[in-house]
Design a protein around this motif. Sequence first.
Motif, PDB file in Angstrom:
ATOM      1  N   GLY A  93      -6.335  -0.080  -3.771  1.00  0.00           N
ATOM      2  CA  GLY A  93      -6.188  -0.737  -5.221  1.00  0.00           C
ATOM      3  C   GLY A  93      -6.299  -0.208  -6.536  1.00  0.00           C
ATOM      4  N   THR A  94      -7.060   0.252  -7.214  1.00  0.00           N
ATOM      5  CA  THR A  94      -8.073   1.150  -8.184  1.00  0.00           C
ATOM      6  C   THR A  94      -6.121   1.846  -9.036  1.00  0.00           C
ATOM      7  N   GLU A  95      -5.411   2.191  -7.677  1.00  0.00           N
ATOM      8  CA  GLU A  95      -5.004   2.704  -8.287  1.00  0.00           C
ATOM      9  C   GLU A  95      -3.287   1.850  -8.439  1.00  0.00           C
ATOM     10  N   LEU A  96      -3.502   1.635  -7.455  1.00  0.00           N
ATOM     11  CA  LEU A  96      -2.197   0.500  -8.176  1.00  0.00           C
ATOM     12  C   LEU A  96      -2.127  -0.667  -8.482  1.00  0.00           C
ATOM     13  N   HIS A  97      -3.224  -1.434  -9.365  1.00  0.00           N
ATOM     14  CA  HIS A  97      -3.485  -1.993 -10.362  1.00  0.00           C
ATOM     15  C   HIS A  97      -2.993  -0.737 -11.966  1.00  0.00           C
ATOM     16  N   ARG A  98      -3.521   0.331 -11.517  1.00  0.00           N
ATOM     17  CA  ARG A  98      -3.463   1.448 -12.888  1.00  0.00           C
ATOM     18  C   ARG A  98      -1.560   1.327 -13.221  1.00  0.00           C
ATOM     19  N   ASN A 148       0.317  -1.180   0.317  1.00  0.00           N
ATOM     20  CA  ASN A 148       0.294  -0.063  -0.039  1.00  0.00           C
ATOM     21  C   ASN A 148       0.745   1.274   0.077  1.00  0.00           C
ATOM     22  N   ALA A 149       2.120   1.156   0.218  1.00  0.00           N
ATOM     23  CA  ALA A 149       2.867   1.823  -0.075  1.00  0.00           C
ATOM     24  C   ALA A 149       3.933   2.643  -1.046  1.00  0.00           C
ATOM     25  N   LEU A 150       3.777   1.586  -2.316  1.00  0.00           N
ATOM     26  CA  LEU A 150       4.494   1.281  -3.124  1.00  0.00           C
ATOM     27  C   LEU A 150       4.941   2.803  -4.108  1.00  0.00           C
ATOM     28  N   ILE A 151       3.176   3.695  -4.201  1.00  0.00           N
ATOM     29  CA  ILE A 151       2.681   4.266  -5.721  1.00  0.00           C
ATOM     30  C   ILE A 151       3.742   5.534  -3.953  1.00  0.00           C
ATOM     31  N   PRO A 152       3.547   6.355  -3.358  1.00  0.00           N
ATOM     32  CA  PRO A 152       4.077   7.274  -2.884  1.00  0.00           C
ATOM     33  C   PRO A 152       5.364   7.492  -2.831  1.00  0.00           C
ATOM     34  N   VAL A 153       6.191   5.802  -2.152  1.00  0.00           N
ATOM     35  CA  VAL A 153       7.090   5.589  -2.370  1.00  0.00           C
ATOM     36  C   VAL A 153       8.411   6.056  -3.616  1.00  0.00           C
ATOM     37  N   THR A 154       7.813   5.000  -4.228  1.00  0.00           N
ATOM     38  CA  THR A 154       8.653   5.317  -5.939  1.00  0.00           C
ATOM     39  C   THR A 154       8.583   6.227  -6.264  1.00  0.00           C
ATOM     40  N   ARG A 155       7.538   7.518  -5.764  1.00  0.00           N
ATOM     41  CA  ARG A 155       7.411   8.400  -7.026  1.00  0.00           C
ATOM     42  C   ARG A 155       8.301   9.511  -7.260  1.00  0.00           C
ATOM     43  N   GLY A 156       8.582   9.662  -8.576  1.00  0.00           N
ATOM     44  CA  GLY A 156       9.736  10.427  -9.066  1.00  0.00           C
ATOM     45  C   GLY A 156      11.201   9.219  -9.457  1.00  0.00           C
ATOM     46  N   LEU A 157      11.106   7.446  -9.341  1.00  0.00           N
ATOM     47  CA  LEU A 157      12.280   6.589  -9.673  1.00  0.00           C
ATOM     48  C   LEU A 157      11.797   6.309 -10.480  1.00  0.00           C
ATOM     49  N   GLU A 158      13.265   6.400 -11.474  1.00  0.00           N
ATOM     50  CA  GLU A 158      12.504   5.100 -12.504  1.00  0.00           C
ATOM     51  C   GLU A 158      12.228   3.883 -11.950  1.00  0.00           C
ATOM     52  N   ILE A 159      11.199   3.185 -12.476  1.00  0.00           N
ATOM     53  CA  ILE A 159      11.374   1.789 -12.098  1.00  0.00           C
ATOM     54  C   ILE A 159      11.101   0.710 -13.442  1.00  0.00           C
ATOM     55  N   GLY A 160      12.253  -0.374 -12.597  1.00  0.00           N
ATOM     56  CA  GLY A 160      12.465  -1.256 -13.972  1.00  0.00           C
ATOM     57  C   GLY A 160      11.272  -2.246 -14.143  1.00  0.00           C
ATOM     58  N   GLN A 161      11.792  -3.313 -14.210  1.00  0.00           N
ATOM     59  CA  GLN A 161      11.381  -4.914 -14.198  1.00  0.00           C
ATOM     60  C   GLN A 161       9.956  -4.795 -12.772  1.00  0.00           C
ATOM     61  N   VAL A 162       8.722  -5.032 -13.601  1.00  0.00           N
ATOM     62  CA  VAL A 162       7.672  -5.393 -11.605  1.00  0.00           C
ATOM     63  C   VAL A 162       7.381  -7.181 -11.774  1.00  0.00           C
ATOM     64  N   SER A 163       7.518  -7.629 -11.095  1.00  0.00           N
ATOM     65  CA  SER A 163       7.069  -8.454 -11.004  1.00  0.00           C
ATOM     66  C   SER A 163       6.535  -9.011  -9.461  1.00  0.00           C
ATOM     67  N   CYS A 164       5.248  -9.798  -9.820  1.00  0.00           N
ATOM     68  CA  CYS A 164       4.078 -10.093  -8.619  1.00  0.00           C
ATOM     69  C   CYS A 164       3.494 -11.667  -8.976  1.00  0.00           C
ATOM     70  N   GLY A 165       3.260 -11.926  -7.146  1.00  0.00           N
ATOM     71  CA  GLY A 165       2.874 -13.465  -7.111  1.00  0.00           C
ATOM     72  C   GLY A 165       1.262 -13.043  -6.912  1.00  0.00           C
ATOM     73  N   GLY A 166       0.723 -14.341  -7.477  1.00  0.00           N
ATOM     74  CA  GLY A 166      -1.024 -13.928  -8.003  1.00  0.00           C
ATOM     75  C   GLY A 166      -1.132 -13.702  -8.596  1.00  0.00           C
ATOM     76  N   ASP A 167      -2.476 -13.270  -9.148  1.00  0.00           N
ATOM     77  CA  ASP A 167      -3.014 -12.661 -10.471  1.00  0.00           C
ATOM     78  C   ASP A 167      -3.331 -10.752 -10.143  1.00  0.00           C
ATOM     79  N   LEU A 168      -2.971 -10.296 -10.899  1.00  0.00           N
ATOM     80  CA  LEU A 168      -3.369  -9.309 -11.225  1.00  0.00           C
ATOM     81  C   LEU A 168      -4.110  -8.609 -10.575  1.00  0.00           C
ATOM     82  N   ARG A 169      -5.674  -8.756 -10.751  1.00  0.00           N
ATOM     83  CA  ARG A 169      -6.591  -8.753 -10.907  1.00  0.00           C
ATOM     84  C   ARG A 169      -6.812  -8.356  -8.878  1.00  0.00           C
ATOM     85  N   GLN A 170      -5.927  -9.569  -7.989  1.00  0.00           N
ATOM     86  CA  GLN A 170      -6.780  -9.307  -7.309  1.00  0.00           C
ATOM     87  C   GLN A 170      -5.432  -8.010  -6.353  1.00  0.00           C
ATOM     88  N   TYR A 171      -5.358  -7.385  -6.132  1.00  0.00           N
ATOM     89  CA  TYR A 171      -4.695  -6.040  -6.721  1.00  0.00           C
ATOM     90  C   TYR A 171      -5.714  -4.882  -6.476  1.00  0.00           C
TER      91      TYR A 171
END
Length: 283
Positions: free
Chosen positions: A103-108, A74-97
Amino acid sequence: MLTDTKDTTCAVITFPEAVDQHAGPPPTVMIDCGNSLGSQETAEKMRATVRRALAGRTRIDHVFLTHPDSSHCNALIPVTRGLEIGQVSCGGDLRQYVGLQGGTELHRWLVGNNARTFPPSFRGLGAPVVSFGGMRLYVLAANSTGNPGSSDADANGCILLLVYGSLRIVFLGDVPGAVAAGLQAEAFPADVADGLTGHPLAPQGQLLVLGHPSADGAHGWPWGPEGNHRYTLVQEHTPFASEGSPATGHASAAVLLSGPSAETASAAEAAEKDRFTFTSVDL
């Protein structure tokens, strides 16, 4: 370098410099980025801590979200704001986020960064996902239920392993003990002879385990490995309500394990191991 703050679940790894000057800059990795309080103030503290860990770097080359759990992302977006992001990998299914806190903003964000998920029953002991400067990072397992969209998100979580010299660090997340123990059994079948030196999961050197122990895993690998191991509890805490918000998510703990002792464990040590279960320390 690993960073963590109270009530947060986040690790940042900055790989060491390579001997070859033409190898390029060392990669950076983030594993999870959430806080059990779900507060903006805590997220801002995490942001400052991550910036210190990055030491001037403006890119995170790999982001791993172990599983869809608000306290892990739940802190991913504010913490990484302004940083360049490379490969993102997730456990589970993206729709579960989508159903998580924010979650709507996170999924986006995940879709916008071309996040990938893992195949069913994924195992990655064969090759590291990141290797640089003598340090290696493996995804040991993901989606262990065989169904990435399973409601058992904990069991589908990624298990990551960092290897550097004789040090091994396992990022277990919320994966239950049965899944972790099964992973070790797959890596070391009972009918395989000795000669496992150098194997990423070989019981040698030091093993640091980060995650949330479950009752079924208290005496199973890696929380309580079989054999004569010496172990030390190095950190434990339970989230508490503060900053105007109730506590959510899980307690966090870290356990430092050394390799098997050449001596037979004493009766006192055996009794201590029997007493030391994570259900008994209110985690």
